[in-house]
Design a protein around this motif. Structure first.
Motif, mmCIF file in Angstrom:
data_model
loop_
_atom_site.group_PDB
_atom_site.id
_atom_site.type_symbol
_atom_site.label_atom_id
_atom_site.label_comp_id
_atom_site.label_asym_id
_atom_site.label_seq_id
_atom_site.Cartn_x
_atom_site.Cartn_y
_atom_site.Cartn_z
ATOM 1 N N UNK A 169 0.877 -1.296 -0.114
ATOM 2 C CA UNK A 169 -0.060 -0.206 -0.081
ATOM 3 C C UNK A 169 0.749 1.265 -0.100
ATOM 4 N N UNK A 170 0.655 1.960 -1.088
ATOM 5 C CA UNK A 170 1.532 3.301 -1.023
ATOM 6 C C UNK A 170 0.625 4.580 -0.266
ATOM 7 N N UNK A 171 1.402 5.151 0.429
ATOM 8 C CA UNK A 171 1.083 6.185 1.442
ATOM 9 C C UNK A 171 2.019 7.314 1.117
ATOM 10 N N UNK A 203 -8.211 4.212 6.548
ATOM 11 C CA UNK A 203 -8.369 5.412 7.346
ATOM 12 C C UNK A 203 -8.940 6.669 6.401
ATOM 13 N N UNK A 204 -8.948 6.368 5.289
ATOM 14 C CA UNK A 204 -9.710 7.351 4.203
ATOM 15 C C UNK A 204 -10.441 6.689 3.267
ATOM 16 N N UNK A 235 -13.328 -3.684 -0.979
ATOM 17 C CA UNK A 235 -12.743 -4.644 -0.179
ATOM 18 C C UNK A 235 -11.305 -5.127 -0.361
ATOM 19 N N UNK A 236 -11.109 -5.069 -1.912
ATOM 20 C CA UNK A 236 -9.956 -5.481 -2.220
ATOM 21 C C UNK A 236 -8.695 -4.826 -2.060
ATOM 22 N N UNK A 237 -7.411 -5.113 -2.012
ATOM 23 C CA UNK A 237 -6.408 -4.365 -2.060
ATOM 24 C C UNK A 237 -5.526 -4.344 -3.369
ATOM 25 N N UNK A 241 -7.303 0.496 0.630
ATOM 26 C CA UNK A 241 -6.323 1.394 1.439
ATOM 27 C C UNK A 241 -6.008 2.386 0.754
ATOM 28 N N UNK A 242 -6.189 2.612 -0.539
ATOM 29 C CA UNK A 242 -5.639 3.669 -1.428
ATOM 30 C C UNK A 242 -6.638 4.538 -2.066
#
Length: 387
Positions: free
Chosen positions: A71-73, A226-227, A242-244, A248-249
């Motif tokens: 996951x890139x943040x 988170x967002x 639901x999928x990565x 999370x991005x």
């Protein structure tokens, strides 16, 4: 003010050296700007492939089989917050150490304030680094997560991450490793080393630009987002995918920085042994030379050779020392407190802070000698005397 001949010894804050391949990656992506995953034209698809290839580079570095579990943040802090806030078990207990950065301590303190969790902050029995035994003693029946930094950003001392991970696996507790300071110096295989979550900062040991970090997931437990927002997929749905990695991005990702991160990691992996051997030698040399100075207290243990060395001089605060080095010798170090309050309490440096010297493989013995000369000069004069 940046001086042309600055001796840069603040690489733990951010690496000063950026390889040519990293700079070229940023420039290339700026010259072919298009939003990956948001359109079907050729340039968008091309950039989507570059992002996926970058995930593969990160996944390979951390021993992950699924690139989508990268996951890139925007930084390591965001990555830590995703796990800490996204895996909460109400009424549960979280263990962290006194060496943690505020990027861990503040979200956990907030959860504790909300009465969502109880927080246990452990200190090392050996006064130097966290062991598996330290963690084992602190585990409670309701402990669901342990979060430990791999290398302290204050002392440079390495915590026993692999043995701690084994304890957590045996106890069926999630384990989060903050690898912000370790990346580029230590390598972890998340699957072999039983690490569920690892967070990283791109701009330090990975030699990438600022503004990129990430989370690697080796767990069936996937954090809540988170967002929430647009992902370029399932656009008719109002529910977060639901999928990565889409879960999370949310929003447009930093394609130029992601591409540069991948190039930085490839550079690090290619030169890993050679560059780290040099950092180890320079760290040992610095520790040896510092001992020549009268009235100096060193907080980094002799076996720690990861480029971070912290100390204080008896007659000065750490900020006075760092300012003196910068203003008179163009030497960039970091003084004061280092966003790790419990570490400073353990060291007894809450009032003075600590001078942190952090090395890169591009540094030299000559630069260290200049630093030692400057510190000896400071030791022999009053602060406001002319040097």
């Amino acid at each position: 003010m940046i001086f042309k001949k600055t001796i840069y010894l603040d690489n733990s804050a951010t690496s000063n050296f950026k390889p040519r391949c990293v700079k070229k990656a940023v420039k290339k992506m700026l010259n072919q700007s298009a939003n990956p995953g948001r359109s079907g034209h050729k340039l968008s698809l091309k950039n989507s492939f570059i992002v996926y290839s970058s995930r593969e580079v990160v996944a390979n570095h951390f021993g992950l089989k699924e690139p989508e579990n990268v996951i890139f943040t925007k930084n390591c802090t965001e990555a830590l917050n995703i796990v800490l806030l996204g895996t909460v078990k109400k009424g549960g207990n979280v263990i962290c150490s006194c060496f943690e950065h505020n990027s861990v301590l503040r979200p956990l303190t907030e959860l504790q304030k909300r009465n969502e969790i109880s927080l246990t902050v452990i200190e090392p029995e050996n006064k130097k680094y966290i062991t598996a035994g330290d963690v084992l003693k602190a585990i409670k029946p309701n402990t669901y997560l342990v979060c430990i930094t791999a290398i302290s950003n204050v002392t440079g001392n390495k915590n026993d991450i692999i043995e701690i991970a084994k304890v957590c696996k045996n106890k069926r507790i999630l384990f989060l490793a903050d690898c912000a300071q370790a990346c580029g110096h230590l390598r972890y295989d998340l699957i072999k080393d039983n690490i569920n979550f690892a967070t990283f900062a791109g701009h330090k040991g990975f030699l990438a630009p600022q503004g990129i970090g990430g989370l690697c997931i080796n767990s069936s437990v996937i954090p809540k987002p988170l967002m929430y927002g647009g992902t370029g997929t399932n656009s008719i749905e109002l529910i977060q995918p639901e999928n990565l990695p889409e879960r999370l991005e949310s929003g447009t990702i930093a394609t130029p920085l992601i591409s540069a991160l991948a190039e930085g990691i490839k550079y690090v992996d290619k030169h890993f042994e050679k560059n780290n051997y040099k950092v180890q030698k320079l760290t040992f040399y610095l520790l040896t030379k510092l001992k020549e100075i009268e009235g100096i207290e060193i907080y980094t243990i002799p076996s720690s050779h990861y480029g971070v060395v912290s100390f204080n001089m008896i007659n000065y605060t750490s900020s006075e020392v760092s300012d003196f080095l910068d203003e008179n010798f163009n030497i960039a170090t970091r003084g004061g407190l280092h966003c790790a309050p419990f570490t400073h309490k353990l060291l007894g440096t809450v009032e003075k802070g600590a001078v942190r010297v952090s090395l890169n493989f591009k540094n030299t013995k000559r630069q260290i000698n200049t630093l030692i000369k400057a510190l000896k000069k400071l030791n022999s004069c009053k602060l406001n005397e002319e040097v």
